[in-house]
Write a protein that holds these residues in place. Structure first.
Motif, PDB file in Angstrom:
ATOM      1  N   ARG A  61      42.770  22.736  28.156  1.00 39.26           N
ATOM      2  CA  ARG A  61      43.566  23.544  29.081  1.00 39.26           C
ATOM      3  C   ARG A  61      42.686  24.412  29.956  1.00 39.26           C
ATOM      4  O   ARG A  61      42.882  24.514  31.159  1.00 39.26           O
ATOM      5  N   ARG A  62      41.683  25.037  29.338  1.00 38.96           N
ATOM      6  CA  ARG A  62      40.889  25.976  30.119  1.00 38.96           C
ATOM      7  C   ARG A  62      40.036  25.273  31.173  1.00 38.96           C
ATOM      8  O   ARG A  62      39.648  25.892  32.153  1.00 38.96           O
TER       9      ARG A  62
ATOM     10  N   PHE B 162      48.235  26.693  35.068  1.00 42.70           N
ATOM     11  CA  PHE B 162      49.671  26.902  34.849  1.00 42.70           C
ATOM     12  C   PHE B 162      50.238  27.917  35.836  1.00 42.70           C
ATOM     13  O   PHE B 162      49.629  28.959  36.087  1.00 42.70           O
TER      14      PHE B 162
ATOM     15  N   PHE C 181      54.012  29.855  36.300  1.00 44.82           N
ATOM     16  CA  PHE C 181      55.305  30.013  35.633  1.00 44.82           C
ATOM     17  C   PHE C 181      56.328  30.627  36.588  1.00 44.82           C
ATOM     18  O   PHE C 181      55.966  31.294  37.554  1.00 44.82           O
TER      19      PHE C 181
ATOM     20  N   ASN D  36      54.095  35.666  34.785  1.00 47.62           N
ATOM     21  CA  ASN D  36      53.275  35.864  33.591  1.00 47.62           C
ATOM     22  C   ASN D  36      51.877  36.386  33.875  1.00 47.62           C
ATOM     23  O   ASN D  36      50.875  35.852  33.401  1.00 47.62           O
ATOM     24  N   LEU D  37      51.829  37.470  34.640  1.00 44.19           N
ATOM     25  CA  LEU D  37      50.541  38.148  34.826  1.00 44.19           C
ATOM     26  C   LEU D  37      50.436  39.241  33.768  1.00 44.19           C
ATOM     27  O   LEU D  37      51.448  39.670  33.219  1.00 44.19           O
ATOM     28  N   LEU D  38      49.215  39.673  33.471  1.00 49.41           N
ATOM     29  CA  LEU D  38      49.046  40.789  32.535  1.00 49.41           C
ATOM     30  C   LEU D  38      49.386  42.082  33.260  1.00 49.41           C
ATOM     31  O   LEU D  38      48.864  42.353  34.338  1.00 49.41           O
TER      32      LEU D  38
ATOM     33  N   THR E 157      47.001  45.368  34.822  1.00 47.08           N
ATOM     34  CA  THR E 157      45.698  44.738  34.957  1.00 47.08           C
ATOM     35  C   THR E 157      45.599  44.299  36.412  1.00 47.08           C
ATOM     36  O   THR E 157      46.579  43.743  36.937  1.00 47.08           O
TER      37      THR E 157
ATOM     38  N   GLU F  59      41.260  41.051  37.910  1.00 43.07           N
ATOM     39  CA  GLU F  59      41.061  40.838  36.471  1.00 43.07           C
ATOM     40  C   GLU F  59      41.970  39.733  35.943  1.00 43.07           C
ATOM     41  O   GLU F  59      41.569  38.947  35.091  1.00 43.07           O
TER      42      GLU F  59
ATOM     43  N   LEU G 214      40.622  36.082  34.209  1.00 43.56           N
ATOM     44  CA  LEU G 214      40.898  35.838  32.789  1.00 43.56           C
ATOM     45  C   LEU G 214      40.462  34.460  32.272  1.00 43.56           C
ATOM     46  O   LEU G 214      39.746  34.374  31.274  1.00 43.56           O
ATOM     47  N   PRO G 215      40.854  33.357  32.957  1.00 45.14           N
ATOM     48  CA  PRO G 215      40.453  32.045  32.423  1.00 45.14           C
ATOM     49  C   PRO G 215      38.933  31.871  32.425  1.00 45.14           C
ATOM     50  O   PRO G 215      38.383  31.190  31.560  1.00 45.14           O
TER      51      PRO G 215
ATOM     52  N   ILE H 192      36.755  34.228  31.876  1.00 48.20           N
ATOM     53  CA  ILE H 192      36.218  34.967  30.733  1.00 48.20           C
ATOM     54  C   ILE H 192      36.174  34.053  29.524  1.00 48.20           C
ATOM     55  O   ILE H 192      35.167  33.969  28.822  1.00 48.20           O
ATOM     56  N   TYR H 193      37.281  33.310  29.320  1.00 49.01           N
ATOM     57  CA  TYR H 193      37.312  32.431  28.147  1.00 49.01           C
ATOM     58  C   TYR H 193      36.378  31.247  28.308  1.00 49.01           C
ATOM     59  O   TYR H 193      35.956  30.660  27.327  1.00 49.01           O
TER      60      TYR H 193
ATOM     61  N   ARG I  84      32.214  35.195  37.909  1.00 47.64           N
ATOM     62  CA  ARG I  84      33.630  35.472  37.747  1.00 47.64           C
ATOM     63  C   ARG I  84      34.193  36.197  38.953  1.00 47.64           C
ATOM     64  O   ARG I  84      35.205  35.795  39.535  1.00 47.64           O
TER      65      ARG I  84
ATOM     66  N   ARG J 249      45.038  32.464  39.774  1.00 45.78           N
ATOM     67  CA  ARG J 249      44.557  32.375  38.391  1.00 45.78           C
ATOM     68  C   ARG J 249      44.540  30.916  37.920  1.00 45.78           C
ATOM     69  O   ARG J 249      43.627  30.496  37.205  1.00 45.78           O
TER      70      ARG J 249
END
Lengths: 238, 401
Positions: free
Chosen positions: A88-89, A94, A96, A100-102, A105, A109, A113-114, A116-117, A125, A161
């Motif tokens: 997925r990463r 995705f 939605f 579905n944002l944080l 934040t 940022e 996020l993706p 960072i992972y 980044r 994102r």
């Protein structure tokens, strides 16, 4: 992506059953679906038709009960939870209906996020996230939090994102469901452009025929099955 | 990965300052309690150890009567100067044998008067008690032989009678005797029993017997055993000799008592240490309770942030990355609580030490242990909520309102 011989997505007789015994509910009843790289596919169907379940499987968030899902030739069903997360990463983005944002934040940022992972260094980044925000027309909004952005802007952050990892496939679940016509058209313009310019494969669930019209192909779901194309022609004529 | 988790944790804590503070309160109190208990306990132990030294090493106290303390038998004959001579002669392991006899009296200087303990003794008294003159001098042989009207005073008496003046050479009055102050003793502070050791006046034994007591009695004999010699052995020798001198037959009990001050102080030290350990353990329980508080809040936090966890999992976070994020958050919270607790404890310890009159002894070991323990509490109690977060189904989590 240059190998056109292998479809990016291939479902073979996929079924999905929730629950067991008498309470069992079959959400998918043998779905066959092939999506080639670079396609823009709209998925339509009434609620309960299995399109959401199908999207979860396409997004590697869920696995088929029987049948197989090949993503770029790889059988997803045999992958572990972590392997699917890694898939997925790297290859999936995705979008939605509810963005579905944080919360609390910043846009930057959220977009980072993706990355960072994926373990990208900070400078990379920042740069990529800024590029992605620029691509959806949000340069200058980097440091605003979702609460300070309009719905359309939030969805654009969500798109940024999703594309910041340069995924092979973008999965959009009713991306314009919460937006008015003008904002919806903005979002669709961005998606069309991403599909056309960058060759990102897009699979989009929608209820609205207007939005589905942006796609080059529409797949209809009914009762856990994909409706064959000749039947749709027939229905359209009626 | 760890660095990112750390940054995330810091951000999350900053977002909920009040809640984070309340969460760590349990840890703060637990850590502070442990450190305060152990620090004060350590101070008390040091104090007792200092008192052992101030008592004079290897001090034995011989008193008439059957038991030590309040159960002294009335009628047990006092000692005499001859007893001290015999002790000094027959037991070579003794470096000092000081006959003492005391009485509570009022001393007068000018307009000032002060009720204190007057002790008649010899120069050996200072040797046995490991005591030196801060200014002036101790008794000369001729003063002792003649029973001269000379006295050595403690710091408390000096302060009460002379204030900041120099007492040497002044004449103080003890009942009818005018007595020249020839020496001022070093301060010893409180004894293990809590009495002021500096509240005393010492005059030559002979002067006391002749001019105050009017008899030849010696009430208590204080002896000092040479270093490296077993005090238990010497104690037996003394008992043997004294039984002989007091004509006790074999089936008679001792009508005197030999107390080993070192044994008593050792016992007190042990008691202090046990109490410290006990209080520390009680405090440690509160640390545990603090840990449960952290677990509670982390569980609430996981439920609250279910959607966020869903987003993270959907965009490709691994189970262990989510686990780490929450684990680090719990650990950061609890170790921050630990730090606050340490600062609080050190401040409180300094204050309490001065109020309770025990020395403040900084114990780096317990500070490090408390900190590591608080971080560990976070890890242990954060694990369950973190595991719960990591194992969420991303589809369900995204649907969560």
């Amino acid at each position: 992506m240059d190998t056109t011989s292998v479809p990016v997505i291939e479902l073979r007789q996929v079924t999905k059953t929730f629950g067991r015994g008498t309470a069992a509910m079959q959400a998918l009843r043998g779905v066959d679906l092939v999506i080639q790289s670079g396609e823009f596919v709209a998925v339509m169907g009434p609620s309960g038709s299995g399109k959401s379940t199908c999207m979860n499987i396409l997004g590697c968030l869920d696995t088929p009960t029987t049948g197989s899902y090949l993503f770029q030739g790889v059988t997803v069903g045999s992958l572990s939870r972590d392997q699917r997360a890694i898939l997925r990463r790297h290859y999936l983005g995705f979008i939605f209906q509810g963005y579905n944002l944080l919360n609390r934040t910043t846009a930057l940022e959220n977009v980072e996020l993706p990355l960072i992972y994926r373990g990208d260094p900070v400078e990379v980044r920042h740069q990529r996230a800024q590029e992605a925000l620029a691509a959806v027309g949000l340069s200058g909004w980097e440091h605003h939090t979702p609460g300070e952005l309009s719905g359309g802007q939030q969805q654009r952050v969500a798109i940024a994102r999703a594309i910041v990892t340069q995924p092979a496939v973008l999965l959009a679940d009713e991306p314009t469901g919460n937006l008015d016509t003008a904002r919806s058209q903005e979002i669709m313009d961005i998606l069309t452009r991403l599909n056309f310019d960058q060759g990102i494969t897009i699979v989009m669930v929608t209820h609205e025929p207007d939005m589905a019209a942006y796609a080059r192909r529409t797949v209809h779901f009914r009762d856990g099955l994909v409706v064959p194309e000749h039947e749709i022609q027939h229905e359209g004529g009626a | 990965m760890l660095w990112n988790a750390l940054l995330l944790a810091m951000r999350e804590i900053r977002r909920n300052v009040l809640r984070s503070f309340l969460t760590i309160l349990g840890i703060v109190i637990g850590v502070a309690a442990v450190i305060i208990m152990v620090t004060l306990g350590g101070g008390a132990t040091v104090q007792v150890t200092q008192q052992i030294a101030s008592l004079g090493s290897n001090l034995l106290i011989i008193s008439p009567g059957k038991r030590m303390g309040p159960g002294q038998t009335v009628g047990a004959a006092p000692f005499s100067v001859d007893d001290t001579v015999a002790l000094a002669r027959d037991i070579p392991q003794l470096v000092a044998v000081a006959p003492t006899t005391s009485r509570s009296m009022t001393v007068v200087y000018g307009n000032a008067n002060w009720s204190t303990q007057i002790t008649g003794s010899t120069d050996d008294y200072f040797k046995a008690r490991n005591w030196v003159a801060k200014s002036g001098r101790l008794f000369t042989d001729s003063e002792q032989r003649a029973g001269a009207a000379a006295c050595v005073i403690g710091q408390t008496v000096r302060q009460k009678l002379f204030g900041n003046q120099d007492p040497i050479g002044a004449r103080i009055r003890l009942q009818k005797i005018a007595c020249e102050v020839i020496g001022l003793l070093e301060s010893k502070g409180q004894s293990t029993m809590g009495t002021d050791q500096d509240d005393l006046v010492i005059i030559p034994l002979r002067a006391f017997q002749r001019r105050i007591a009017g008899n030849q009695d010696v009430n208590i004999i204080q002896v000092s055993v040479r270093d490296g010699v077993s005090t238990t052995r010497v104690q037996q020798d003394i008992e043997h000799l004294m039984r002989e001198r007091r004509h006790l037959s074999e089936n008679e009990e001792n009508n005197f008592n030999v107390m080993d001050m070192k044994e008593i102080t050792k016992m007190l030290t042990a008691t202090t240490q046990v109490l410290t350990a006990l209080l520390g353990a009680v405090a440690a329980v509160s640390l545990l309770v603090g840990g449960i508080g952290i677990m509670n809040i982390m569980l609430v936090s996981v439920t609250e942030r279910t959607r966020e966890i869903g987003i993270r999992l959907a965009i490709g976070a691994l189970e262990r990355e989510v686990l780490l994020q929450f684990l680090v958050e719990a650990a950061v919270l609890s170790s921050f609580g630990g730090l606050v607790g340490i600062v609080l404890a050190l401040a409180a310890s300094v204050g309490l030490a001065s109020v309770l009159n025990v020395p403040f002894v900084f114990n780096a070991g317990i500070v490090v242990i408390a900190f590591v323990f608080s971080a560990a509490v976070g890890l242990v109690f954060g694990y369950f909520p973190a595991k719960k977060a990591a194992q969420l189904d991303p589809i369900e989590a995204l649907r969560h309102e």
